[in-house]
Design a protein around this motif. Structure first.
Motif, PDB file in Angstrom:
ATOM      1  N   MET A 152      42.069  40.865  34.665  1.00 23.28           N
ATOM      2  CA  MET A 152      42.379  39.497  35.063  1.00 23.28           C
ATOM      3  C   MET A 152      42.431  38.569  33.851  1.00 23.28           C
ATOM      4  N   LYS A 201      48.759  30.381  39.465  1.00 24.30           N
ATOM      5  CA  LYS A 201      47.711  31.292  39.923  1.00 24.30           C
ATOM      6  C   LYS A 201      48.352  32.421  40.737  1.00 24.30           C
ATOM      7  N   HIS A 223      43.864  34.163  38.041  1.00 25.59           N
ATOM      8  CA  HIS A 223      43.013  33.254  38.817  1.00 25.59           C
ATOM      9  C   HIS A 223      41.519  33.519  38.621  1.00 25.59           C
ATOM     10  N   GLN A 224      41.154  34.003  37.416  1.00 23.77           N
ATOM     11  CA  GLN A 224      39.747  34.188  37.099  1.00 23.77           C
ATOM     12  C   GLN A 224      39.427  33.505  35.770  1.00 23.77           C
ATOM     13  N   SER A 225      38.196  33.063  35.642  1.00 22.41           N
ATOM     14  CA  SER A 225      37.767  32.415  34.397  1.00 22.41           C
ATOM     15  C   SER A 225      37.663  33.436  33.281  1.00 22.41           C
ATOM     16  N   THR A 228      34.138  34.976  32.232  1.00 21.68           N
ATOM     17  CA  THR A 228      33.444  36.013  32.998  1.00 21.68           C
ATOM     18  C   THR A 228      34.025  37.382  32.646  1.00 21.68           C
ATOM     19  N   MET A 230      36.225  40.467  32.808  1.00 24.71           N
ATOM     20  CA  MET A 230      37.601  40.444  33.319  1.00 24.71           C
ATOM     21  C   MET A 230      38.193  41.827  33.565  1.00 24.71           C
TER      22      MET A 230
END
Length: 339
Positions: A152, A201, A223-225, A228, A230
């Motif tokens: 991600m 997104k 759509h992920q930070s 964090t 991944m």
């Protein structure tokens, strides 16, 4: 010592690639960038006196043994082709080209020149992925049956690409190379489903098909930070599987007996799960992301030695799988990924 001319002094080159290159038996002989301030900063940092604002000048610099570049995919094709015509081995960051067709043209140029053109697929070289790859290709693992993965990123990483071209080329292309590398066989077709929750997104669920009948499914998205974890991969065989978490932990599950009813239960090194993760507190200059090992493999090819460095032909295959994924996501159908 191998004398390198390098084109492109952006953040990725200056902070990720060049620090690992100078640890090896290589010398940065000349640098090139269109931004004079950026060129000066990087050249000063690495003590490089030969500085060019024009790639043609760098390619004509006397005494170079090889060229490295981290610029854009279209520029990779044009400048790598010119370097190969001068019989200079080339390292190019991924993506190797804007299209599979132009990557194939670059592969033809490398073949004509008889020089290596190595692509920056460093995911193969991350310590955890290499451990996993060695396990799944071992005789004891047996046939690879399925792969699951997540890879991600965040929408802000590709600002300015409303059609997701940057996401496909710079992010997804890693999975297009790593999936067949982990499964140890080429992808023959792809089926992708897409969901855009809001502009920028995008979620993709991608199914990869292989001639053996093995299956792979990977979730890709924006759509992920990025703050964090991944990335996650799992390869299953018969009664065992390997998992790689966040490029730093490997778990190898085998086929242990049940423990609850065994009063003498212990951990059996031949059956129970094995876990590896690096000691990040060790005072060692180790690169677990894989850039150091990748560049070492490139330099081995420059010296004419055997090496598992990913060649431009691997880049062509990855680009074909990538384009098949995009066409499938647009059409909803299964698309062949081979020429």
């Amino acid at each position: 010592m191998i004398r390198i001319g390098w084109i492109g002094c952006g953040t990725h080159a200056g902070e990720m690639l060049l620090p690992q290159l100078v640890r090896l038996d290589a010398r940065l002989e000349a640098l090139c960038d269109l931004d004079p301030d950026r060129l000066a900063r990087v050249a000063d940092r690495y003590g490089v006196g030969a500085r060019y604002g024009d790639p043609a000048g760098l390619l004509s610099h006397p005494g170079l043994d090889a060229i490295g570049m981290a610029i854009g995919p279209a520029q990779h094709v044009a400048l790598a082709t010119e370097a190969l015509a001068r019989h200079l081995p080339v390292f190019i960051e991924k993506p190797p080209a804007p299209t599979a067709a132009s990557a194939a043209q670059l592969a033809e140029a490398a073949q004509r020149a008889g020089c290596p053109c190595v692509v920056g697929f460093m995911k193969r070289y991350s310590t955890a992925n290499r451990i996993a790859g060695n396990i799944v290709r071992s005789d004891t693992f047996g046939p690879r049956i399925s792969l699951l993965g997540e890879y991600m990123t965040a929408p802000t990483y590709f600002v300015g690409n409303p059609d997701y071209t940057g996401f496909y080329l710079h992010h997804c292309v890693h999975a297009m190379d790593l999936v067949p590398w982990l499964m140890h066989e080429p992808v023959v077709s792809v089926q992708a489903r897409r969901f855009e929750s809001s502009p920028g997104k995008l979620a993709l669920h991608v199914a990869f098909n292989f001639a053996s009948g093995a299956l792979a499914t990977v979730v890709l998205g924006t759509h992920q930070s990025r703050g964090t974890p991944m990335e996650w991969w799992q390869v299953m065989g018969d009664h065992q599987r390997v998992e790689v978490r966040n490029v730093h932990e490997v778990r190898h599950y085998r086929a242990p007996g049940f423990k609850a009813g065994d009063a003498a239960a212990t951990l059996d090194p031949a059956q129970d799960a094995l876990v590896w993760e690096p000691n990040l507190t060790a005072a060692a200059n180790e690169d677990h992301k894989g850039y150091h090992a990748l560049l070492a493999a490139f330099l081995a090819r420059v010296r004419g030695e055997a090496s598992d460095a990913p060649e431009i032909t691997d880049g062509v295959r990855a680009m074909r799988v990538l384009e098949a994924m995009v066409r499938s996501a647009d059409s909803g159908g299964t698309v062949e990924a081979v020429a």
